[in-house]
Design an enzyme around this catalytic site. Structure first.
Site, PDB file in Angstrom:
ATOM      1  N   ASP A  34     -25.680   4.653   2.621  1.00 18.95           N
ATOM      2  CA  ASP A  34     -26.106   5.630   1.496  1.00 18.95           C
ATOM      3  C   ASP A  34     -24.719   6.102   0.836  1.00 18.95           C
ATOM      4  O   ASP A  34     -24.658   7.438   0.627  1.00 18.95           O
ATOM      5  CB  ASP A  34     -26.853   7.041   2.425  1.00 18.95           C
TER       6      ASP A  34
ATOM      7  N   MET B  40     -35.908  -0.240   5.408  1.00 16.16           N
ATOM      8  CA  MET B  40     -35.188   0.367   6.840  1.00 16.16           C
ATOM      9  C   MET B  40     -34.218  -0.452   7.523  1.00 16.16           C
ATOM     10  O   MET B  40     -34.445  -0.285   8.735  1.00 16.16           O
ATOM     11  CB  MET B  40     -36.366   1.009   7.515  1.00 16.16           C
ATOM     12  N   ARG B  41     -33.593  -1.457   6.802  1.00 16.07           N
ATOM     13  CA  ARG B  41     -32.639  -2.211   7.631  1.00 16.07           C
ATOM     14  C   ARG B  41     -31.275  -1.926   7.098  1.00 16.07           C
ATOM     15  O   ARG B  41     -31.061  -1.971   5.749  1.00 16.07           O
ATOM     16  CB  ARG B  41     -32.950  -3.846   7.500  1.00 16.07           C
TER      17      ARG B  41
ATOM     18  N   HIS C 105     -32.035   7.031  -2.300  1.00 15.29           N
ATOM     19  CA  HIS C 105     -32.271   8.036  -1.267  1.00 15.29           C
ATOM     20  C   HIS C 105     -32.571   9.396  -1.599  1.00 15.29           C
ATOM     21  O   HIS C 105     -32.170   9.973  -2.443  1.00 15.29           O
ATOM     22  CB  HIS C 105     -30.670   7.790  -0.637  1.00 15.29           C
TER      23      HIS C 105
ATOM     24  N   ASN D 207     -30.268   1.229  -4.306  1.00 14.47           N
ATOM     25  CA  ASN D 207     -30.983   1.895  -3.682  1.00 14.47           C
ATOM     26  C   ASN D 207     -31.299   3.429  -3.963  1.00 14.47           C
ATOM     27  O   ASN D 207     -30.626   3.904  -4.782  1.00 14.47           O
ATOM     28  CB  ASN D 207     -30.247   2.349  -1.980  1.00 14.47           C
TER      29      ASN D 207
ATOM     30  N   GLU E 233     -41.502  12.996  -6.166  1.00 13.34           N
ATOM     31  CA  GLU E 233     -42.106  13.075  -7.295  1.00 13.34           C
ATOM     32  C   GLU E 233     -40.840  12.511  -8.361  1.00 13.34           C
ATOM     33  O   GLU E 233     -41.073  11.822  -9.501  1.00 13.34           O
ATOM     34  CB  GLU E 233     -42.469  14.525  -8.061  1.00 13.34           C
ATOM     35  N   ALA E 234     -39.638  13.187  -8.080  1.00 18.26           N
ATOM     36  CA  ALA E 234     -38.601  13.069  -8.947  1.00 18.26           C
ATOM     37  C   ALA E 234     -37.815  11.513  -8.617  1.00 18.26           C
ATOM     38  O   ALA E 234     -37.301  10.869  -9.533  1.00 18.26           O
ATOM     39  CB  ALA E 234     -37.325  13.957  -8.450  1.00 18.26           C
ATOM     40  N   GLU E 235     -38.161  11.186  -7.490  1.00 15.40           N
ATOM     41  CA  GLU E 235     -37.910   9.752  -7.242  1.00 15.40           C
ATOM     42  C   GLU E 235     -38.460   8.813  -7.809  1.00 15.40           C
ATOM     43  O   GLU E 235     -37.831   7.673  -8.428  1.00 15.40           O
ATOM     44  CB  GLU E 235     -38.172   9.192  -5.511  1.00 15.40           C
TER      45      GLU E 235
ATOM     46  N   ARG F  94     -28.567 -10.304  12.527  1.00 17.50           N
ATOM     47  CA  ARG F  94     -28.759  -9.423  11.424  1.00 17.50           C
ATOM     48  C   ARG F  94     -28.238 -10.519  10.102  1.00 17.50           C
ATOM     49  O   ARG F  94     -28.941 -10.767   9.033  1.00 17.50           O
ATOM     50  CB  ARG F  94     -27.865  -8.237  11.067  1.00 17.50           C
TER      51      ARG F  94
HETATM   52  C1  GRF Z   1     -38.235   7.377  -0.109  1.00 13.81           C
HETATM   53  O1  GRF Z   1     -38.171   8.749   0.002  1.00 13.81           O
HETATM   54  C2  GRF Z   1     -36.858   6.707  -0.223  1.00 13.81           C
HETATM   55  O2  GRF Z   1     -36.239   7.451  -1.104  1.00 13.81           O
HETATM   56  C3  GRF Z   1     -36.468   6.460   1.045  1.00 13.81           C
HETATM   57  O3  GRF Z   1     -37.470   6.107   1.597  1.00 13.81           O
HETATM   58  C4  GRF Z   1     -38.732   6.651   1.308  1.00 13.81           C
HETATM   59  C5  GRF Z   1     -39.534   5.350   0.776  1.00 13.81           C
HETATM   60  O4  GRF Z   1     -40.906   5.685   0.189  1.00 13.81           O
HETATM   61  N1  GRF Z   1     -35.259   5.481   0.883  1.00 13.81           N
HETATM   62  P1  GRF Z   1     -41.750   4.781  -0.376  1.00 13.81           P
HETATM   63  O5  GRF Z   1     -41.981   3.572   0.712  1.00 13.81           O
HETATM   64  O6  GRF Z   1     -40.985   4.390  -1.813  1.00 13.81           O
HETATM   65  O7  GRF Z   1     -43.257   5.430  -0.490  1.00 13.81           O
END
Ligand code: GRF
Length: 214
Positions: free
Chosen positions: A147, A92-93, A111, A109, A174-176, A67
């Site tokens: 997280d 995803m790491r 989440h 980040n 959508e909220a993200e 790592r």
């Molecule tokens: C999102 O739901 C984010 O919150 C999570 O992984 C997902 C990534 O989606 N960490 P994208 O690759 O941005 O479409």
């Protein structure tokens, strides 16, 4: 006005990356997406960045012995590009305490839950199984624990009767796409302070007033 140089870390689809790219292209937005780094060679998000001529880089974690050596390569690239803020967007790491300390308070980040509820994977499934009536998303500074870290922004969405994971995920996503660019904007505008591991967003009106009275 100088704009904040943002590096985005992805592993997949990149829809949050797209939201950041779109925001950064709007006039007056205080940040620019200076590079996109993926640990997955065929991540869909890479094509999104290439379309707008953003520098992309693949750093495949499988090519490294551990790592830390992977993260050293990542760190070096981010430095090379002059990155000031790193946004994890579906990256995803797990990052080691070394990297997290190196980028402390400059690494954020997103989440897909209202942290501290439902950290980790399968968040929407966990939310539905728990029977909560609302869920949402969180943008937070990264700390070594997964997280976890000072919360910058959250958005809440309802969990509706009959929701499955996909339906809830779409509503949360959508909220993200709304709050991630907003959080970056607040940081780039210098309005975000951390005190005793809590985020305080400066009140713009108060700032303007204090400037007048100084
Ligand atoms: C999102 O739901 C984010 O919150 C999570 O992984 C997902 C990534 O989606 N960490 P994208 O690759 O941005 O479409």
């Amino acid at each position: 006005m100088a704009v904040l140089k943002v590096g985005v870390l992805i592993s997949g689809r990149g829809s949050n990356l797209q939201a950041l790219i779109d925001a950064a292209r709007t006039p007056g937005y205080p940040a620019t997406i200076a590079c996109v780094i993926s640990n997955v060679p065929d991540a869909q998000g890479l094509a999104r960045a290439e379309k707008t001529n953003i520098l992309t880089q693949v750093i495949d974690h499988r090519a490294f012995k551990d790592r830390q050596s992977f993260e050293q390569a990542l760190d070096k690239k981010l430095d090379e590009y002059g990155i000031e803020l790193v946004c994890m967007a579906g990256f995803m790491r797990l990052l080691t305490p070394w990297f997290v300390a190196r980028w402390r308070d400059r690494l954020i980040n997103i989440h897909p839950s209202l942290l501290p509820a439902f950290p980790g994977l399968d968040t929407h499934k966990k939310a539905i199984t728990a029977g909560v009536t609302s869920s949402g998303c969180t943008v937070h500074f990264v700390r070594p624990e997964m997280d976890h870290g000072p919360i910058i922004l959250q958005a809440e969405v309802p969990v509706l009767i009959g929701d499955n994971e996909q339906a809830l995920a779409a509503r949360v996503l959508e909220a993200e796409h709304r709050i991630y660019p907003e959080a970056v904007r607040l940081i780039a505008d210098g309005l975000v302070n951390i005190h005793e591991e809590q985020v305080f967003v400066a009140n713009v009106d108060a700032l303007a007033k204090s400037k007048v009275t100084q």
